[in-house]
Design an enzyme around this catalytic site. Structure first.
Site, mmCIF file in Angstrom:
data_model
loop_
_atom_site.group_PDB
_atom_site.id
_atom_site.type_symbol
_atom_site.label_atom_id
_atom_site.label_comp_id
_atom_site.label_asym_id
_atom_site.label_seq_id
_atom_site.Cartn_x
_atom_site.Cartn_y
_atom_site.Cartn_z
ATOM 1 C CD GLN A 37 -2.829 -0.909 2.324
ATOM 2 O OE1 GLN A 37 -2.872 -1.642 3.099
ATOM 3 N NE2 GLN A 37 -3.927 -0.075 2.291
ATOM 4 C CG HIS A 38 0.406 3.394 2.502
ATOM 5 N ND1 HIS A 38 -1.104 3.500 2.433
ATOM 6 C CD2 HIS A 38 0.654 2.379 3.418
ATOM 7 C CE1 HIS A 38 -1.315 2.892 3.684
ATOM 8 N NE2 HIS A 38 -0.346 2.363 4.025
ATOM 9 C CG ASP A 66 0.056 -4.929 1.781
ATOM 10 O OD1 ASP A 66 -0.720 -4.065 2.193
ATOM 11 O OD2 ASP A 66 1.281 -4.884 2.024
#
Length: 466
Positions: free
Chosen positions: A71-72, A226
């Protein structure tokens, strides 16, 4: 047999699983490493995917594909779809000051929690965009579209030519800092506040909505982040907590209502099924076991045997396992503390027990935080490297106070992506039911004294730190 593929483009590697769409039975798999570091050229992810697919025997016979990913991460594209600069990953902390600045500019944690269900920290994409605008203004000016690692890899599978084909899902969008799980809409004003101008963002698809065909003709799923992919791979339902004991600890709960924690302890993410996934991260998890085994000069099997030979509560010996500071609770400068050492507790068994109980109590603090946002905890699904410890599995239900399920070790992010791919093929309101053979169920009477004693020492440590 209809086959589907799931991809996990994680921080360290790309994993590919090919499974039967109806039963979930694993047919074949492959893996390839990613480069180390906190910024990576996305082309490396595509190259790793190619190697992992080749190791898995190719995807020519696969009917659908979905991607789960870290992520991110910030992937910036220009008007032609060219990557502007290497992607900044979730674990790149150079945007910590940007996070503080953005939080203050909007009016504090409550304003951010109300807007997008989270409070900025260096992990989140929005803070990385602010860093880019301040430190690389030419790159920021070139940025015409912003996406996440899984979005970019899905786009590559689709041909990677048209920015209008960029797609994402609720789970991954909820970790950007400019999409609201509560409203299901982007906050372009927050993206603009960070980057300095408007930019295209991926279209947010529904949980089983096709993203179009891949270049090879397979149906593409929307993919997800994830944590949401792992929850889907584990078939977690509302009230189920996924507790992952890896380098860090992650505690998330599937919830039917969005979360908004103004303290920032709980990140109010969405999941991959249409529900929500409030999440807490701890810094200290499996490496607490590594450190204790090293200190005692034993392997993990012996550490587990020693811990199980000592009494509950370790005779009053408590290890507060803040070996690298801690973020839940927020004590970045804390260190570990051992309290209650007596002649009776000065042996390897008591220390081993205190280490396992301290690790579990730290995760229980995270469990309390996610439960406090409103969803009663039904059970815990225990995964990650630390879950391989017999002592952790057997002591967890007594410390956490709820039944604990320990599925066999697996690639649950990739499995969740594969299950999503099967769902896209089948349609319907719910994903297909896949069995998880080999799951252990552990139940025990709660031992609240362990957590009570731990809390006393944890708070005493905080007082000494000032």
């Amino acid at each position: 047999m209809t086959l589907v593929a799931g991809v996990d483009t994680s921080t360290q590697a790309c994993k590919v699983v090919v499974r039967d769409a109806d039963s979930g039975v694993l047919v074949r798999e492959g893996r390839a490493p990613h480069p180390a570091g906190t910024e990576v050229d996305p082309a490396a992810w595509a190259a790793a995917l190619d190697r992992a697919v080749a190791q898995a025997g190719g995807l020519d016979d696969v009917a659908a594909i979905a991607v789960g990913g870290q992520q991110h991460g910030m992937v910036c594209l220009d008007e032609d779809g060219t990557v502007v600069r290497p992607a900044l990953l979730w674990n790149d902390t150079r945007s910590a000051q940007a996070a503080r600045d953005l939080t203050a500019e909007l009016g504090g944690g409550q304003a951010w929690a109300d807007a997008v269900g989270l409070v900025p920290v260096a992990s989140f994409t929005v803070t990385k965009l602010r860093w880019l605008a301040e430190h690389e203004p030419e790159s920021a000016a070139r940025t015409a579209a912003v996406c996440l690692p899984h979005d970019w890899l899905t786009w590559q599978l689709a041909g990677g030519a048209d920015l209008d084909r960029l797609v994402t899902d609720r789970g991954d969008a909820s970790g950007t800092g400019y999409w609201s799980p509560a409203t299901g809409a982007y906050r372009p004003d927050l993206l603009r506040r960070a980057l300095g101008h408007d930019a295209r963002v991926p279209r947010v698809l529904g949980p089983a909505e096709p993203a179009g065909p891949s270049a090879g003709g397979a149906v593409l799923g929307p993919g997800t982040g994830d944590n949401a992919a792992a929850a889907l791979g584990l078939a977690a339902e509302p009230g189920d907590v996924v507790c992952s004991i890896g380098t860090s600890g992650v505690v998330s709960i599937v919830s039917t209502t969005p979360a908004a924690d103004p303290t920032g302890t709980v990140a109010g993410f969405a999941d991959a099924t249409g529900h929500y996934l409030p999440l807490v991260a701890t810094l200290n998890a499996a490496r607490v076991l590594d450190a204790t085994a090293r200190l005692l000069g034993v392997d993990h099997a012996e550490l587990s045997r020693l811990a199980l030979s000592a009494p509950p509560g370790a005779g009053g010996l408590v290890l507060v396992p803040y070996l690298e500071g801690e973020r839940t609770p927020d004590r970045p400068h804390a260190t570990g503390a051992l309290h209650g050492l007596t002649l009776a507790t000065s042996d390897p068994a008591h220390l081993a027990r205190a280490a396992v109980e301290g690790l579990l109590c730290g995760l229980a603090d995270g469990l309390d935080a996610v439960a406090a946002v409103g969803t009663p905890v039904r059970r815990v699904l225990l995964v990650g490297g630390g879950a391989r410890s017999e002592a952790v599995r057997r002591l967890a239900p007594a410390v956490l106070g709820v039944p604990v399920l320990a599925p066999p070790p697996g690639e649950y992010v990739a499995d969740g992506a594969a299950r999503q791919a099967a769902w896209v093929l089948a349609g319907g309101e719910h994903p297909p039911q896949w069995a998880l053979p080999g799951t252990e169920v552990h139940e025990a009477d709660p031992v609240p004294q362990v957590r009570e004693r731990y809390a006393q020492v944890r708070d005493l440590t905080a007082e000494r730190l000032g």
